[in-house]
Design an enzyme around this catalytic site. Sequence first.
Site, PDB file in Angstrom:
ATOM      1  N   GLY A 176      -0.464 -45.977 -43.772  1.00 51.08           N
ATOM      2  CA  GLY A 176       0.313 -46.313 -42.573  1.00 51.08           C
ATOM      3  C   GLY A 176      -0.251 -45.643 -41.348  1.00 51.08           C
ATOM      4  O   GLY A 176      -1.366 -45.135 -41.362  1.00 51.08           O
ATOM      5  N   ASN A 177       0.504 -45.682 -40.254  1.00 50.02           N
ATOM      6  CA  ASN A 177       0.083 -45.000 -39.029  1.00 50.02           C
ATOM      7  C   ASN A 177       1.314 -44.499 -38.276  1.00 50.02           C
ATOM      8  O   ASN A 177       2.438 -44.741 -38.690  1.00 50.02           O
ATOM      9  CB  ASN A 177      -0.778 -45.934 -38.172  1.00 50.02           C
ATOM     10  CG  ASN A 177      -0.017 -47.155 -37.691  1.00 50.02           C
ATOM     11  OD1 ASN A 177       0.894 -47.055 -36.886  1.00 50.02           O
ATOM     12  ND2 ASN A 177      -0.369 -48.318 -38.235  1.00 50.02           N
ATOM     13  N   ARG A 178       1.081 -43.788 -37.169  1.00 49.74           N
ATOM     14  CA  ARG A 178       2.160 -43.077 -36.476  1.00 49.74           C
ATOM     15  C   ARG A 178       2.903 -43.896 -35.434  1.00 49.74           C
ATOM     16  O   ARG A 178       3.670 -43.339 -34.656  1.00 49.74           O
ATOM     17  CB  ARG A 178       1.596 -41.837 -35.774  1.00 49.74           C
ATOM     18  CG  ARG A 178       1.111 -40.780 -36.708  1.00 49.74           C
ATOM     19  CD  ARG A 178       0.680 -39.542 -35.936  1.00 49.74           C
ATOM     20  NE  ARG A 178      -0.179 -38.712 -36.735  1.00 49.74           N
ATOM     21  CZ  ARG A 178       0.245 -37.969 -37.746  1.00 49.74           C
ATOM     22  NH1 ARG A 178       1.529 -37.936 -38.048  1.00 49.74           N
ATOM     23  NH2 ARG A 178      -0.614 -37.253 -38.450  1.00 49.74           N
ATOM     24  N   ALA A 233       1.117 -51.874 -34.277  1.00 45.02           N
ATOM     25  CA  ALA A 233      -0.104 -51.187 -34.700  1.00 45.02           C
ATOM     26  C   ALA A 233      -0.387 -51.653 -36.126  1.00 45.02           C
ATOM     27  O   ALA A 233      -0.020 -51.002 -37.106  1.00 45.02           O
ATOM     28  CB  ALA A 233       0.092 -49.676 -34.638  1.00 45.02           C
TER      29      ALA A 233
END
Length: 222
Positions: free
Chosen positions: A29-31, A96
Amino acid sequence: ASRDSLAGRRFVLTAGPTQEPLDPVRFLGNRSSGRMGFALAGALARAGADVDLVAGPVQLTTPPGVKRTDVQTAEEMLAAVLARLEGATGFIGVAAVADYRPVDVATHKIKKSDAVLELRLQPNPDILARVASDPRRPELVMGFAAETRDLETAARGKLAAKDLDLIAANRVGEGLAFDQPDNALEVFSADQCWTLPRQSKQLLAERLVDIIVETLDRHSTD
Ligand code: C5P
């Protein structure tokens, strides 16, 4: 924008991160917090638009008047977007989206061992580029770009490469943008640019709606 400047128009937005499963309990995943996309969805609804928001996993409440669909992966996000594209005036990719996903998703939890574990990743579909090249392409297609350097060159490159009408670019790194309440944006069309100084994502969203309304007005007079 006034309360009804986008009345009768529908927008499809993506927001938040995607999560790409590795096994039943793990993901890549990402932030991304989803805040910018949710703020923009709310501001479009306040300007009178119908808004379909396709959201990755986020911890946010749905803005009033916004129809929300939750997804996990990039492939699910693409399918949800394509199912809502027909008749939309605008598509705005704020999510994102993970660029890659694991080639294999383990059916059972991956066991720990002392050996090096290699992950093989394959590219995800580019939702924004896919929408911009669809026969049902909305009149306005807008993307976001997070860049650590050469902001304008990179943003203009994506505007052309993905065939967008607008791109909003922000500098990332050094505690900027991701997972923050504030942001600063530079917005580019093929022949215009707008500088939006650092402010809350809520206020930025209002300014972006003004730019979107202005761009649609220019389309109709061209
Ligand atoms: O090329 P880059 O990933 O920097 O482009 C960012 C823009 O493209 C964002 O608007 C993002 O939502 C969109 N995007 C997408 N699908 C991907 C990757 C990016 O819609 N797989």
